[in-house]
Design an enzyme around this catalytic site. Structure first.
Site, PDB file in Angstrom:
ATOM      1  N   LEU A  18       0.826  -1.212   0.000  1.00 26.60           N
ATOM      2  CA  LEU A  18       0.000   0.000   0.000  1.00 26.60           C
ATOM      3  C   LEU A  18       0.854   1.252   0.000  1.00 26.60           C
ATOM      4  O   LEU A  18       0.474   2.271  -0.587  1.00 26.60           O
ATOM      5  CB  LEU A  18      -0.958  -0.004   1.198  1.00 26.60           C
ATOM      6  N   ASP A  37      10.780   2.895   6.408  1.00 30.11           N
ATOM      7  CA  ASP A  37      10.550   1.442   6.418  1.00 30.11           C
ATOM      8  C   ASP A  37      11.812   0.779   6.942  1.00 30.11           C
ATOM      9  O   ASP A  37      12.905   1.367   6.913  1.00 30.11           O
ATOM     10  CB  ASP A  37      10.220   0.931   5.001  1.00 30.11           C
ATOM     11  N   ILE A  77       3.859  -5.795  10.672  1.00 34.75           N
ATOM     12  CA  ILE A  77       3.549  -7.108  10.120  1.00 34.75           C
ATOM     13  C   ILE A  77       2.098  -7.065   9.644  1.00 34.75           C
ATOM     14  O   ILE A  77       1.205  -6.680  10.409  1.00 34.75           O
ATOM     15  CB  ILE A  77       3.743  -8.205  11.187  1.00 34.75           C
ATOM     16  N   SER A 114      -7.296  -3.297  10.764  1.00 37.44           N
ATOM     17  CA  SER A 114      -7.654  -4.361   9.816  1.00 37.44           C
ATOM     18  C   SER A 114      -9.004  -4.981  10.142  1.00 37.44           C
ATOM     19  O   SER A 114      -9.436  -5.015  11.306  1.00 37.44           O
ATOM     20  CB  SER A 114      -6.575  -5.442   9.857  1.00 37.44           C
ATOM     21  N   TYR A 139      -2.168 -11.538  14.621  1.00 39.03           N
ATOM     22  CA  TYR A 139      -2.106 -10.290  13.847  1.00 39.03           C
ATOM     23  C   TYR A 139      -3.330  -9.412  14.153  1.00 39.03           C
ATOM     24  O   TYR A 139      -3.205  -8.216  14.454  1.00 39.03           O
ATOM     25  CB  TYR A 139      -2.024 -10.642  12.351  1.00 39.03           C
TER      26      TYR A 139
HETATM   27  P1  NAI Z   1       3.026  -4.781   3.586  1.00 39.99           P
HETATM   28  O1  NAI Z   1       3.404  -5.969   4.385  1.00 39.99           O
HETATM   29  O2  NAI Z   1       3.178  -4.847   2.108  1.00 39.99           O
HETATM   30  O3  NAI Z   1       3.827  -3.505   4.109  1.00 39.99           O
HETATM   31  C1  NAI Z   1       4.176  -3.345   5.462  1.00 39.99           C
HETATM   32  C2  NAI Z   1       5.524  -2.680   5.535  1.00 39.99           C
HETATM   33  O4  NAI Z   1       5.894  -2.583   6.914  1.00 39.99           O
HETATM   34  C3  NAI Z   1       6.629  -3.486   4.819  1.00 39.99           C
HETATM   35  O5  NAI Z   1       7.271  -2.690   3.835  1.00 39.99           O
HETATM   36  C4  NAI Z   1       7.592  -3.873   5.946  1.00 39.99           C
HETATM   37  O6  NAI Z   1       8.946  -3.847   5.553  1.00 39.99           O
HETATM   38  C5  NAI Z   1       7.284  -2.812   7.006  1.00 39.99           C
HETATM   39  N1  NAI Z   1       7.653  -3.296   8.332  1.00 39.99           N
HETATM   40  C6  NAI Z   1       7.462  -4.527   8.871  1.00 39.99           C
HETATM   41  N2  NAI Z   1       8.027  -4.614  10.079  1.00 39.99           N
HETATM   42  C7  NAI Z   1       8.592  -3.409  10.332  1.00 39.99           C
HETATM   43  C8  NAI Z   1       9.341  -2.882  11.404  1.00 39.99           C
HETATM   44  N3  NAI Z   1       9.614  -3.629  12.497  1.00 39.99           N
HETATM   45  N4  NAI Z   1       9.757  -1.612  11.322  1.00 39.99           N
HETATM   46  C9  NAI Z   1       9.483  -0.857  10.241  1.00 39.99           C
HETATM   47  N5  NAI Z   1       8.796  -1.295   9.166  1.00 39.99           N
HETATM   48  C10 NAI Z   1       8.350  -2.561   9.223  1.00 39.99           C
HETATM   49  O7  NAI Z   1       1.506  -4.438   3.972  1.00 39.99           O
HETATM   50  P2  NAI Z   1       0.444  -3.598   3.138  1.00 39.99           P
HETATM   51  O8  NAI Z   1      -0.432  -4.522   2.395  1.00 39.99           O
HETATM   52  O9  NAI Z   1       1.112  -2.494   2.417  1.00 39.99           O
HETATM   53  O10 NAI Z   1      -0.456  -2.991   4.319  1.00 39.99           O
HETATM   54  C11 NAI Z   1      -0.111  -1.788   4.936  1.00 39.99           C
HETATM   55  C12 NAI Z   1      -0.814  -1.718   6.288  1.00 39.99           C
HETATM   56  O11 NAI Z   1      -2.221  -1.829   6.105  1.00 39.99           O
HETATM   57  C13 NAI Z   1      -0.403  -2.831   7.241  1.00 39.99           C
HETATM   58  O12 NAI Z   1      -0.292  -2.284   8.551  1.00 39.99           O
HETATM   59  C14 NAI Z   1      -1.573  -3.804   7.182  1.00 39.99           C
HETATM   60  O13 NAI Z   1      -1.715  -4.493   8.415  1.00 39.99           O
HETATM   61  C15 NAI Z   1      -2.733  -2.883   6.900  1.00 39.99           C
HETATM   62  N6  NAI Z   1      -3.799  -3.548   6.176  1.00 39.99           N
HETATM   63  C16 NAI Z   1      -3.628  -3.840   4.846  1.00 39.99           C
HETATM   64  C17 NAI Z   1      -4.636  -4.453   4.142  1.00 39.99           C
HETATM   65  C18 NAI Z   1      -4.503  -4.727   2.677  1.00 39.99           C
HETATM   66  O14 NAI Z   1      -5.496  -5.164   2.071  1.00 39.99           O
HETATM   67  N7  NAI Z   1      -3.347  -4.495   2.058  1.00 39.99           N
HETATM   68  C19 NAI Z   1      -5.893  -4.850   4.802  1.00 39.99           C
HETATM   69  C20 NAI Z   1      -5.948  -4.507   6.208  1.00 39.99           C
HETATM   70  C21 NAI Z   1      -4.940  -3.863   6.843  1.00 39.99           C
HETATM   71  C1  15L Z   2      -5.195  -7.723   5.969  1.00 43.94           C
HETATM   72  O1  15L Z   2      -5.239  -7.241   7.101  1.00 43.94           O
HETATM   73  C2  15L Z   2      -3.894  -8.010   5.317  1.00 43.94           C
HETATM   74  O2  15L Z   2      -2.930  -7.036   5.619  1.00 43.94           O
HETATM   75  C3  15L Z   2      -4.007  -8.149   3.802  1.00 43.94           C
HETATM   76  O3  15L Z   2      -2.822  -8.780   3.324  1.00 43.94           O
HETATM   77  C4  15L Z   2      -5.229  -8.955   3.410  1.00 43.94           C
HETATM   78  O4  15L Z   2      -5.103 -10.255   3.875  1.00 43.94           O
HETATM   79  C5  15L Z   2      -6.472  -8.325   3.987  1.00 43.94           C
HETATM   80  O5  15L Z   2      -6.350  -8.135   5.390  1.00 43.94           O
HETATM   81  C6  15L Z   2      -7.741  -9.151   3.742  1.00 43.94           C
HETATM   82  O6  15L Z   2      -8.380  -9.548   4.700  1.00 43.94           O
HETATM   83  O7  15L Z   2      -8.061  -9.373   2.569  1.00 43.94           O
END
Ligand code: NAI
Ligand code: 15L
Length: 272
Positions: A18, A37, A77, A114, A139
């Site tokens: 994202l 990051d 995470i 989430s 999570y």
């Molecule tokens: P992603 O896993 O692609 O990105 C998360 C980023 O956080 C990664 O670049 C990773 O290197 C960084 N990260 C992990 N541990 C870290 C640490 N200890 N210190 C600093 N950075 C760290 O996840 P995505 O899909 O981009 O999601 C972004 C946020 O949105 C997350 O918090 C996720 O839980 C939340 N989310 C995303 C959804 C989706 O559909 N993509 C759905 C619901 C929630």
């Molecule tokens: C989340 O919270 C995760 O970050 C994402 O990877 C998807 O699994 C999303 O929920 C989902 O429920 O589709």
């Protein structure tokens, strides 16, 4: 509504899925984007600031937050994992972030929570902002912690946070469950803008989903926010019906809002 509301917007998790989608689309929100990051950040715009930061490291988090007047908190995470990494990034990391924010002028925070905070609710249930948490994974539990922490910092110190329970933020819905949970990238961008442009935010729960005909979540408490999702997963239903096998009615993917996450085991540090 503010025109250019921010001087410097911090985006944590900027190297993630994202983060990569949102970075180029938020230029109108702030004079400067600070991208942070633990992983390397590819192809930053020359006007962006780039910082390496482990959310579990309080000194690094303090430096990351310093000078920012808005935080889009995507870092951490983002799926089920062993408890150690979740503890470091999503629990200790949240505490570090909120303490740093308290020291640095309380920048408004968009917290990427989430749907997995409520994943054990059925897909036949309809949820408002005050529903009971029913997390489906460690999570999901860590996101419940994040929401509770943010609420405490609001009640105690007035720290504003949008608690955004994101559904499935993908380019297009990919399966039958996402007909209910999908959040389009355009609607996500518009939500980030609305959160940072609002004159006052408070600490609302926001369901991060598009205007899906088969949606499960009620955002009718948010009329003041000025965010009206434009997309609807129903547009893609015929394609999904034609290309994705329909899960059995008693499968987790059909029953629960959290889908397959409800079936995941508790992962061990060095085991499955
Ligand atoms: P992603 O896993 O692609 O990105 C998360 C980023 O956080 C990664 O670049 C990773 O290197 C960084 N990260 C992990 N541990 C870290 C640490 N200890 N210190 C600093 N950075 C760290 O996840 P995505 O899909 O981009 O999601 C972004 C946020 O949105 C997350 O918090 C996720 O839980 C939340 N989310 C995303 C959804 C989706 O559909 N993509 C759905 C619901 C929630
Ligand atoms: C989340 O919270 C995760 O970050 C994402 O990877 C998807 O699994 C999303 O929920 C989902 O429920 O589709």
């Amino acid at each position: 509504m503010k025109d250019l509301p921010l001087n410097r917007l911090l985006i944590t998790g900027a190297a993630g899925g994202l983060g990569r989608v949102l970075r180029p689309r938020l230029a109108s929100l702030a004079r400067v984007l600070r991208l942070a990051d633990i992983a390397p950040i590819a192809d930053p715009d020359p006007r962006d600031e780039v910082m390496s930061c482990d959310l579990a490291n309080p000194a690094q988090v303090d430096a990351m937050v310093s000078g920012c007047d808005g935080i889009l908190h995507l870092g951490g995470i983002s799926v089920e994992a062993p408890f150690g990494p979740i503890l470091n990034a999503n629990i200790l990391g949240l505490y570090n972030l909120y303490e740093a924010a308290r020291r640095h002028g309380q920048p408004r925070i968009f917290f990427a929570s989430s749907n997995h905070t409520v994943g054990f609710w059925k897909q036949t249930d309809r949820l408002g902002p005050d529903c009971t948490f029913r997390p489906d994974t460690l999570y999901g539990v860590s996101k419940v912690f994040g929401e509770a922490l943010a609420r405490m910092y609001f009640d105690k110190f007035g720290q504003e946070t949008a608690l955004v329970r994101i559904g499935s933020a993908t380019a297009q819905p990919e399966n039958h469950r996402m007909l209910g949970s999908w959040l389009s990238h355009n609607d996500l961008v518009a939500l980030v803008e609305a959160v940072f442009r609002a004159d006052r935010l408070g600490c609302p729960v926001i369901w991060g989903a598009s205007a899906n005909t088969r949606g499960w979540w009620d955002n009718s408490h948010l009329g003041w926010l000025g965010w009206t999702p434009q997309d609807n997963a129903e547009t893609f239903r015929a394609r999904i019906e034609a290309t994705v096998p329909r899960p059995a009615p008693d499968a987790a993917l059909s029953l629960y809002q959290g889908g397959l996450f409800t079936e995941l085991p508790i992962h061990q540090e060095d085991g499955p």
